[in-house]
Design an enzyme around this catalytic site. Structure first.
Site, PDB file in Angstrom:
ATOM      1  N   VAL A 151      29.318 -22.105  -6.238  1.00  0.00           N
ATOM      2  CA  VAL A 151      28.158 -21.315  -5.845  1.00  0.00           C
ATOM      3  C   VAL A 151      28.317 -19.867  -6.288  1.00  0.00           C
ATOM      4  O   VAL A 151      27.365 -19.244  -6.772  1.00  0.00           O
ATOM      5  CB  VAL A 151      27.933 -21.404  -4.319  1.00  0.00           C
ATOM      6  CG1 VAL A 151      26.942 -20.342  -3.855  1.00  0.00           C
ATOM      7  CG2 VAL A 151      27.414 -22.791  -3.936  1.00  0.00           C
ATOM      8  N   GLU A 152      29.518 -19.331  -6.156  1.00  0.00           N
ATOM      9  CA  GLU A 152      29.727 -17.924  -6.475  1.00  0.00           C
ATOM     10  C   GLU A 152      29.599 -17.621  -7.964  1.00  0.00           C
ATOM     11  O   GLU A 152      28.871 -16.707  -8.351  1.00  0.00           O
ATOM     12  CB  GLU A 152      31.109 -17.478  -5.981  1.00  0.00           C
ATOM     13  CG  GLU A 152      31.222 -17.365  -4.469  1.00  0.00           C
ATOM     14  CD  GLU A 152      30.359 -16.264  -3.899  1.00  0.00           C
ATOM     15  OE1 GLU A 152      30.014 -15.321  -4.634  1.00  0.00           O
ATOM     16  OE2 GLU A 152      30.010 -16.350  -2.715  1.00  0.00           O
ATOM     17  N   THR A 153      30.318 -18.362  -8.804  1.00  0.00           N
ATOM     18  CA  THR A 153      30.399 -17.970 -10.219  1.00  0.00           C
ATOM     19  C   THR A 153      30.387 -19.125 -11.209  1.00  0.00           C
ATOM     20  O   THR A 153      30.701 -18.932 -12.382  1.00  0.00           O
ATOM     21  CB  THR A 153      31.685 -17.155 -10.466  1.00  0.00           C
ATOM     22  OG1 THR A 153      32.831 -17.983 -10.178  1.00  0.00           O
ATOM     23  CG2 THR A 153      31.735 -15.903  -9.611  1.00  0.00           C
ATOM     24  N   TYR A 350      23.215 -20.333   2.385  1.00  0.00           N
ATOM     25  CA  TYR A 350      24.405 -20.273   1.531  1.00  0.00           C
ATOM     26  C   TYR A 350      25.422 -21.317   1.971  1.00  0.00           C
ATOM     27  O   TYR A 350      25.974 -22.051   1.146  1.00  0.00           O
ATOM     28  CB  TYR A 350      25.011 -18.865   1.617  1.00  0.00           C
ATOM     29  CG  TYR A 350      26.327 -18.714   0.904  1.00  0.00           C
ATOM     30  CD1 TYR A 350      26.371 -18.318  -0.433  1.00  0.00           C
ATOM     31  CD2 TYR A 350      27.532 -18.952   1.554  1.00  0.00           C
ATOM     32  CE1 TYR A 350      27.581 -18.172  -1.095  1.00  0.00           C
ATOM     33  CE2 TYR A 350      28.745 -18.811   0.902  1.00  0.00           C
ATOM     34  CZ  TYR A 350      28.762 -18.423  -0.418  1.00  0.00           C
ATOM     35  OH  TYR A 350      29.966 -18.291  -1.070  1.00  0.00           O
TER      36      TYR A 350
END
Length: 370
Positions: A151-153, A350
């Site tokens: 999800v982050e990168t 999230y």
């Protein structure tokens, strides 16, 4: 950990805005828009404002910081002085003047897609033994760790291209005054500058080498400087912590973060929930927001209906509401482990994206049991 917004409703807007910015910039990650060094498809290089060497308030802060941290005063003044104001970053932090409609299905579609699932499967297979070791040492399942990094990168594909010093300085000294919590946010980023310069001095690394998101978050897991100092670990044992290039350090650091925020090994993140409308007290169930506050008995007494293993759950629960625009909301019963994921980013949307991406990747890499 990445930049946390301490209000749930605002954090959703912040996170969702990052997704839209990323898409418009031609990326898919949460880290934010990637600055373009050339003009393409109507986009131009981001504006660059003056150096902070011209700002007396920034230079006074540099002197005070050097004294507090016993750092070389000339080095601190030069580093902050050579940091540059980036107008784009200030604009991205300004509150939107347009109505915002939360939509879990749209939000989910940004993260649960073939690109992330395939990249996640490759990451898992390449780092299987490290993920197993992290789960054994910290109690955090591999699918949660993999979900976070995806999800982050997208597993390091989009870690951000803003110089961290420029991002932190811009938000420390030029956080938009129109924001209702501008003073508080400015102080937060000043403290992150202090943590970042302390970290880079300790590591012996040029502060201007580090690039990250427009909020100053770094590496595959998008840790803010304070989170790097508190939670990052040298999981590959090479004597340094590298959250850009060492998957082992990234995996261990994400697991370390969750252990610090009271991850409970073996506990589910959430359970299905339905409602008995004859005794439903929705206002009471939603009042604590995402904070687990109800035992099973009090939860069900207010009209929430649980089944199976959920009825045997030990510990508090929260009713998690995920709005779907004009359609009916989705609901789950969140546990303390669901809440732990929201400590990484203060948003239930999230957290659900992390959980569902992790599950999709796990299903791809784990053999099916007959």
């Amino acid at each position: 950990m990445k930049f946390q917004m301490p209000l749930y409703k605002f954090s959703f807007k912040f996170g969702f805005a990052l997704v839209l910015i990323a898409v418009l910039a031609g990326t898919a990650g949460l880290a934010g828009a990637k600055p373009v060094k050339r003009t393409v498809a109507g986009q131009s290089a981001p504006e660059q404002g003056p150096l902070y060497a011209t700002r007396p308030d920034a230079m006074q802060f540099a002197d005070d910081l050097a004294s507090r941290r016993d750092l070389n005063a000339d080095w601190v003044r030069d580093t902050i002085g050579q940091s540059r104001y980036i107008p784009t970053i200030s604009r991205l932090m300004q509150p939107s003047d347009k109505p915002f409609v939360k939509n879990w299905r749209v939000y989910r579609s940004r993260f649960i897609d073939p690109i992330r699932i395939e990249a996640g499967a490759r990451f898992w297979l390449s780092n299987r033994s490290t993920l197993e070791r992290a789960e054994k040492e910290y109690g955090v399942p591999a699918e949660i760790i993999v979900g976070i990094i995806g999800v982050e990168t997208i597993y390091g594909r989009n870690t951000g291209s803003f110089r961290v010093m420029d991002a932190l300085a811009t938000l420390a000294f030029d956080f938009p005054a129109s924001h209702p919590r501008a003073a508080e946010r400015s102080e937060f980023f000043k403290s992150e500058i202090e943590q970042f310069l302390t970290l880079q001095s300790r590591r012996g690394v040029d502060p201007f080498e580090a690039k990250g998101s427009y909020a100053g978050a770094m590496g595959m897991p998008q840790f803010m400087p304070s989170s790097w100092i508190k939670y990052a670990v040298d999981f590959d044992g090479d004597g340094t912590i590298d959250l850009w290039n060492s998957p082992a350090d990234v995996i261990g650091s994400v697991a370390s973060y969750f252990k610090a925020f009271n991850w409970q090994p073996g506990m589910p993140t959430h359970y299905p929930v339905s409602f008995d409308t004859s005794r439903l007290d929705m206002d009471a169930l939603l009042a604590p927001d995402i904070l687990p506050s109800f035992g099973v008995a009090s939860f069900t007494a207010k009209g929430a209906v649980l089944e199976g293993a959920a009825l045997q759950h030990i510990g508090p629960l929260a009713l998690i509401e995920l709005l779907n625009g004009p359609d009916a909301p989705s609901y789950v019963a969140g546990t303390e482990n669901f809440y732990a994921i929201t400590r990484y980013n203060w948003s239930s949307y999230y957290a659900m994206a992390v959980i569902e991406l992790g599950r999709e990747v796990a299903a791809r890499v784990k053999p099916v049991t007959p």
